[in-house]
Each structure stands twice: as C-alpha cells, then as structure tokens.
Design a protein around this motif. Structure first.
Motif, PDB file in Angstrom:
ATOM      1  N   LEU A  60     -12.466  27.540 -48.603  1.00 54.18           N
ATOM      2  CA  LEU A  60     -13.695  26.377 -48.730  1.00 54.18           C
ATOM      3  C   LEU A  60     -13.324  26.477 -49.372  1.00 54.18           C
ATOM      4  N   LYS A  61     -12.874  24.269 -48.832  1.00 56.35           N
ATOM      5  CA  LYS A  61     -12.437  23.931 -49.764  1.00 56.35           C
ATOM      6  C   LYS A  61     -13.008  22.185 -49.676  1.00 56.35           C
ATOM      7  N   PHE A  62     -12.592  20.828 -50.794  1.00 54.28           N
ATOM      8  CA  PHE A  62     -12.933  19.825 -51.295  1.00 54.28           C
ATOM      9  C   PHE A  62     -11.946  18.880 -50.208  1.00 54.28           C
ATOM     10  N   ILE A  63     -12.276  18.354 -49.882  1.00 53.75           N
ATOM     11  CA  ILE A  63     -10.829  16.897 -49.740  1.00 53.75           C
ATOM     12  C   ILE A  63     -11.622  15.944 -49.925  1.00 53.75           C
TER      13      ILE A  63
ATOM     14  N   LYS B   6     -15.543  15.622 -48.529  1.00 56.96           N
ATOM     15  CA  LYS B   6     -15.922  16.215 -47.518  1.00 56.96           C
ATOM     16  C   LYS B   6     -15.764  17.773 -47.133  1.00 56.96           C
ATOM     17  N   ILE B   7     -16.688  18.640 -47.474  1.00 58.91           N
ATOM     18  CA  ILE B   7     -16.350  19.669 -47.830  1.00 58.91           C
ATOM     19  C   ILE B   7     -16.177  20.837 -46.987  1.00 58.91           C
TER      20      ILE B   7
ATOM     21  N   GLY C  59     -19.670  19.759 -44.819  1.00 58.82           N
ATOM     22  CA  GLY C  59     -20.096  18.074 -44.469  1.00 58.82           C
ATOM     23  C   GLY C  59     -18.962  17.267 -44.958  1.00 58.82           C
ATOM     24  N   SER C  60     -19.708  15.850 -45.114  1.00 52.71           N
ATOM     25  CA  SER C  60     -19.721  14.830 -45.554  1.00 52.71           C
ATOM     26  C   SER C  60     -20.291  14.219 -46.615  1.00 52.71           C
ATOM     27  N   TYR C  61     -20.079  13.338 -47.866  1.00 53.36           N
ATOM     28  CA  TYR C  61     -21.235  12.876 -48.861  1.00 53.36           C
ATOM     29  C   TYR C  61     -20.431  12.026 -49.415  1.00 53.36           C
TER      30      TYR C  61
ATOM     31  N   LYS D 220     -26.121  24.114 -51.758  1.00 53.00           N
ATOM     32  CA  LYS D 220     -25.694  25.611 -52.914  1.00 53.00           C
ATOM     33  C   LYS D 220     -24.579  25.918 -51.801  1.00 53.00           C
ATOM     34  N   ILE D 221     -23.576  26.114 -52.820  1.00 43.95           N
ATOM     35  CA  ILE D 221     -22.558  26.140 -52.268  1.00 43.95           C
ATOM     36  C   ILE D 221     -21.433  27.903 -52.693  1.00 43.95           C
ATOM     37  N   GLY D 222     -21.659  28.929 -52.086  1.00 42.30           N
ATOM     38  CA  GLY D 222     -21.637  30.340 -52.584  1.00 42.30           C
ATOM     39  C   GLY D 222     -19.662  30.367 -53.249  1.00 42.30           C
TER      40      GLY D 222
END
Length: 121
Positions: free
Chosen positions: A13-16, A23-24, A34-36, A90-92
């Motif tokens: 699980l990473k966030f860029i 980007k998740i 996805g990218s937000y 929602k991210i666990g």
C-alpha cells in the motif's frame, strides 16, 4: 518531483504524490487504486481502530445464554477515507504504519489546501 509514502509492505500500500495528483497503489484492494487530482479531493479522514461494543456485548451475552463459547470482542480495522468530487474511496489500513499514514495525510492536506493539518475521526 514525487514523494512516495509506503504505508504497508505486504500487501503493498503506497501513495505517490506528484505535483498535481496522488496515485494510490493498494494490492490488497485494487478497487481503491488509482490517480486522483488534488483539485478534486474534498476530504481525507483517518478512522482509527475501534471496538464495536454493541456487537461484542451481544456476542458475549449470547455465549452466556447458549454456552456455545464463541463470544468475543469485535473490532473494526483502521481505514482511510478519501472523498473526491466523483467518488468515495475507503482504504483498509490493517498492518499499515500509522505514522506514515499521518505524514501522508499532512502532505495531501498541504497540496489540497484543506483547513486541517490532520483529520481524524
């Protein structure tokens, strides 16, 4: 320049965080990947692990009355809720590093100019 926040190794699980978007990558639940765009993010909330007392008490009372021996304390896992203009993600966070989660939230709040530096619920 991108900033990468690894919240969990297995499953990854990473966030860029780039200049314009986050980007998740969530291998435990690909639907939240996805990218937000920062401009589309309305809120980000950390929901910490909680005990579900109502269900736990019911389970214990049921065990007492039936003698089945399966009453226990039930807990909800921590999660991160990201609300955008288009959807709610929602991210666990089971097994995630909560210090990294808080750093990620702070960084996203800076990029999106949300009022609060850290939003917890």
């Amino acid at each position: 320049m991108s900033s990468v926040f690894v919240l969990r190794d297995h499953p990854e699980l990473k966030f860029i965080l780039d200049a314009n978007q986050v980007k998740i990558i969530d291998l435990s639940d690909p639907t939240s990947s996805g990218s937000y765009l920062y401009s589309e993010i309305r809120s980000i909330t950390l929901n910490e692990k909680e005990t579900n007392w109502m269900f736990s008490i019911f389970s214990i009372l049921l065990e007492f009355w039936t003698g089945l021996g399966n009453g226990k304390i039930y807990e909800t896992n921590a999660n991160l809720t990201l609300i955008t203009d288009k959807q709610k993600i929602k991210i666990g966070l089971q097994g995630a590093d909560l210090k990294q989660v808080n750093k990620t939230i702070e960084f996203i709040n800076e990029k999106t100019h949300l009022d609060s530096k850290l939003i917890t619920k």
